[in-house]
Design a protein around this motif. Structure first.
Motif, PDB file in Angstrom:
ATOM      1  N   MET A   1       0.845  -1.196   0.000  1.00  0.00           N
ATOM      2  CA  MET A   1       0.000   0.000   0.000  1.00  0.00           C
ATOM      3  C   MET A   1       0.881   1.247   0.000  1.00  0.00           C
ATOM      4  N   ALA A   2       0.495   2.246  -0.821  1.00  0.00           N
ATOM      5  CA  ALA A   2       1.280   3.476  -0.905  1.00  0.00           C
ATOM      6  C   ALA A   2       1.216   4.245   0.406  1.00  0.00           C
ATOM      7  N   GLY A   3       2.273   4.996   0.693  1.00  0.00           N
ATOM      8  CA  GLY A   3       2.284   5.829   1.875  1.00  0.00           C
ATOM      9  C   GLY A   3       3.692   6.095   2.365  1.00  0.00           C
ATOM     10  N   ILE A   4       3.776   6.897   3.421  1.00  0.00           N
ATOM     11  CA  ILE A   4       5.027   7.107   4.149  1.00  0.00           C
ATOM     12  C   ILE A   4       4.994   6.189   5.364  1.00  0.00           C
ATOM     13  N   GLU A   5       6.021   5.370   5.510  1.00  0.00           N
ATOM     14  CA  GLU A   5       6.055   4.411   6.608  1.00  0.00           C
ATOM     15  C   GLU A   5       7.350   4.558   7.410  1.00  0.00           C
ATOM     16  N   PHE A   6       7.191   4.678   8.710  1.00  0.00           N
ATOM     17  CA  PHE A   6       8.315   4.664   9.650  1.00  0.00           C
ATOM     18  C   PHE A   6       8.287   3.323  10.371  1.00  0.00           C
ATOM     19  N   LYS A   7       9.381   2.574  10.258  1.00  0.00           N
ATOM     20  CA  LYS A   7       9.450   1.259  10.883  1.00  0.00           C
ATOM     21  C   LYS A   7      10.592   1.228  11.897  1.00  0.00           C
ATOM     22  N   ASN A   8      10.227   1.372  13.175  1.00  0.00           N
ATOM     23  CA  ASN A   8      11.210   1.347  14.268  1.00  0.00           C
ATOM     24  C   ASN A   8      12.389   2.280  13.989  1.00  0.00           C
ATOM     25  N   VAL A   9      12.064   3.527  13.700  1.00  0.00           N
ATOM     26  CA  VAL A   9      13.066   4.502  13.259  1.00  0.00           C
ATOM     27  C   VAL A   9      13.685   5.249  14.439  1.00  0.00           C
ATOM     28  N   SER A  10      15.000   5.312  14.434  1.00  0.00           N
ATOM     29  CA  SER A  10      15.747   6.147  15.379  1.00  0.00           C
ATOM     30  C   SER A  10      16.673   7.063  14.590  1.00  0.00           C
ATOM     31  N   PHE A  11      16.927   8.244  15.161  1.00  0.00           N
ATOM     32  CA  PHE A  11      17.854   9.171  14.498  1.00  0.00           C
ATOM     33  C   PHE A  11      18.738   9.829  15.540  1.00  0.00           C
ATOM     34  N   SER A  12      20.045   9.795  15.286  1.00  0.00           N
ATOM     35  CA  SER A  12      21.017  10.464  16.143  1.00  0.00           C
ATOM     36  C   SER A  12      21.837  11.441  15.316  1.00  0.00           C
ATOM     37  N   TYR A  13      22.079  12.617  15.870  1.00  0.00           N
ATOM     38  CA  TYR A  13      22.904  13.619  15.209  1.00  0.00           C
ATOM     39  C   TYR A  13      24.382  13.250  15.354  1.00  0.00           C
ATOM     40  N   PRO A  14      25.242  13.855  14.536  1.00  0.00           N
ATOM     41  CA  PRO A  14      26.674  13.518  14.606  1.00  0.00           C
ATOM     42  C   PRO A  14      27.295  13.706  15.985  1.00  0.00           C
ATOM     43  N   ASN A  15      26.731  14.630  16.775  1.00  0.00           N
ATOM     44  CA  ASN A  15      27.291  14.847  18.122  1.00  0.00           C
ATOM     45  C   ASN A  15      26.834  13.785  19.120  1.00  0.00           C
ATOM     46  N   GLY A  16      26.037  12.823  18.639  1.00  0.00           N
ATOM     47  CA  GLY A  16      25.590  11.738  19.497  1.00  0.00           C
ATOM     48  C   GLY A  16      24.216  11.922  20.109  1.00  0.00           C
ATOM     49  N   PHE A  17      23.620  13.108  19.973  1.00  0.00           N
ATOM     50  CA  PHE A  17      22.292  13.349  20.537  1.00  0.00           C
ATOM     51  C   PHE A  17      21.241  12.579  19.743  1.00  0.00           C
ATOM     52  N   THR A  18      20.421  11.805  20.439  1.00  0.00           N
ATOM     53  CA  THR A  18      19.356  11.044  19.803  1.00  0.00           C
ATOM     54  C   THR A  18      18.060  11.840  19.860  1.00  0.00           C
ATOM     55  N   ALA A  19      17.472  12.101  18.677  1.00  0.00           N
ATOM     56  CA  ALA A  19      16.254  12.910  18.593  1.00  0.00           C
ATOM     57  C   ALA A  19      14.993  12.065  18.481  1.00  0.00           C
ATOM     58  N   ASN A  20      15.107  10.883  17.878  1.00  0.00           N
ATOM     59  CA  ASN A  20      13.974   9.963  17.738  1.00  0.00           C
ATOM     60  C   ASN A  20      14.416   8.569  18.146  1.00  0.00           C
ATOM     61  N   GLU A  21      13.542   7.872  18.859  1.00  0.00           N
ATOM     62  CA  GLU A  21      13.859   6.510  19.294  1.00  0.00           C
ATOM     63  C   GLU A  21      12.721   5.563  18.933  1.00  0.00           C
ATOM     64  N   GLN A  22      12.992   4.684  17.987  1.00  0.00           N
ATOM     65  CA  GLN A  22      12.095   3.598  17.603  1.00  0.00           C
ATOM     66  C   GLN A  22      10.655   4.070  17.402  1.00  0.00           C
ATOM     67  N   ILE A  23      10.490   5.032  16.499  1.00  0.00           N
ATOM     68  CA  ILE A  23       9.138   5.509  16.201  1.00  0.00           C
ATOM     69  C   ILE A  23       8.592   4.762  14.985  1.00  0.00           C
ATOM     70  N   SER A  24       7.313   4.449  15.053  1.00  0.00           N
ATOM     71  CA  SER A  24       6.647   3.724  13.966  1.00  0.00           C
ATOM     72  C   SER A  24       5.271   4.327  13.722  1.00  0.00           C
ATOM     73  N   PHE A  25       4.987   4.633  12.481  1.00  0.00           N
ATOM     74  CA  PHE A  25       3.652   5.070  12.074  1.00  0.00           C
ATOM     75  C   PHE A  25       3.615   5.064  10.551  1.00  0.00           C
ATOM     76  N   SER A  26       2.431   5.204   9.987  1.00  0.00           N
ATOM     77  CA  SER A  26       2.297   5.304   8.534  1.00  0.00           C
ATOM     78  C   SER A  26       1.286   6.393   8.205  1.00  0.00           C
ATOM     79  N   ILE A  27       1.508   7.045   7.068  1.00  0.00           N
ATOM     80  CA  ILE A  27       0.624   8.106   6.583  1.00  0.00           C
ATOM     81  C   ILE A  27       0.269   7.789   5.143  1.00  0.00           C
ATOM     82  N   ARG A  28      -1.010   7.801   4.823  1.00  0.00           N
ATOM     83  CA  ARG A  28      -1.484   7.432   3.494  1.00  0.00           C
ATOM     84  C   ARG A  28      -1.780   8.660   2.641  1.00  0.00           C
ATOM     85  N   PRO A  29      -1.738   8.525   1.326  1.00  0.00           N
ATOM     86  CA  PRO A  29      -2.109   9.640   0.448  1.00  0.00           C
ATOM     87  C   PRO A  29      -3.497  10.173   0.804  1.00  0.00           C
TER      88      PRO A  29
END
Length: 268
Positions: A1-29
């Motif tokens: 199914m079309a959409g934007i999907e986040f699957k257990n997404v984490s993001f850390s900046y180069p300085n080591g700061f973590t901004a997102n931890e294991q987020i999951s959701f989907s958005i449909r057209p």
């Protein structure tokens, strides 16, 4: 199914700061989704992963089944348009029209198509009167509409708007709502990051609530704003009507203006 999907997404900046931890959701057209939460909750970081400005450190972000790690931001921008909170970070052409035309020209569209798209978004955003002006000669609040028009001229399937109501008056917020209705009718998803809870309650079908780098709630405005523990954890305010109804100590809190109007009619 079309959409934007986040699957257990984490993001850390180069300085080591973590901004997102294991987020999951989907958005449909065609969905209209508000992402809310206190400053530092990770909203903007998550949004910038939707169009490839950031790549997830862990997990996967898919746009119509396309892994954003495998594509450039320019490639993803054909599907996901991003409207920055500060229009001055996005505008670099000398007229409103040339700003709107820039990306369609970059995509090598023919002149008739560029003209058609430009005229359509100028009308939709009500910018016809300033189409030949330098964007920096018009007010900051109207410059925001220039960036919205420029993004919509690329005809993305998904659009992300960062704080679109900031600095806008009642008339311009009305124009924003009109644009959202048109986009939804065309099947274009709109994802908005905002602290404007009245705009959220009146305009959106779904809210994703973020706090402390996580998604803590995902539901309708009615469902979210009735959960006091979610409101407290996310450090968000109630919509104005919801706050008034609580101060009045009503048996059932009222979230929407139309419901308050109905309540007052029944009391009279």
């Amino acid at each position: 199914m079309a959409g934007i999907e986040f699957k257990n997404v984490s993001f850390s900046y180069p300085n080591g700061f973590t901004a997102n931890e294991q987020i999951s959701f989907s958005i449909r057209p065609g969905e209209r989704v508000a992402i809310i939460g206190q400053n530092g909750a990770g909203k903007t970081t998550a949004a910038k992963m939707m169009n490839g400005l950031y790549k997830p450190t862990l997990g996967t972000v898919l746009v119509d089944h396309m892994n954003t790690k495998d594509k450039t931001t320019a490639q993803i921008a054909r599907l996901v348009g991003y409207v920055f909170q500060n229009p001055d970070e996005q505008i670099f052409n000398t007229t409103v029209t040339s700003e709107i035309e820039y990306m369609p020209r970059y995509f090598h569209l023919n002149s008739e198509e560029i003209k058609s798209r430009t005229q359509a978004v100028l009308a939709l955003t009500e910018l016809e009167d300033c189409k030949d002006m330098n964007p920096f000669d018009i007010s900051y609040s109207i410059r925001k509409f220039v960036t919205i028009a420029a993004v919509l001229a690329t005809k993305p399937r998904y659009t992300v708007w960062d704080e679109p109501t900031a600095g806008q008056d009642y008339k311009r917020i009305g124009i924003l709502k009109k644009i959202l209705n048109v986009l939804q009718a065309e099947g274009v998803a709109v994802i908005v990051i905002t602290h404007d809870m009245d705009f959220v309650a009146e305009t959106f079908d779904r809210i994703i609530v973020m706090a402390n780098k996580h998604v803590i709630a995902d539901g309708t405005p009615d469902a979210v704003f009735r959960q006091d523990h979610i409101v407290r954890e996310a450090s968000i305010s109630q919509p104005q009507i919801g706050d008034i109804s609580r101060r009045l100590q009503l048996d059932e809190p009222i979230i929407f203006r139309k419901d308050m109007v109905e309540f007052l009619k029944n009391r009279s």
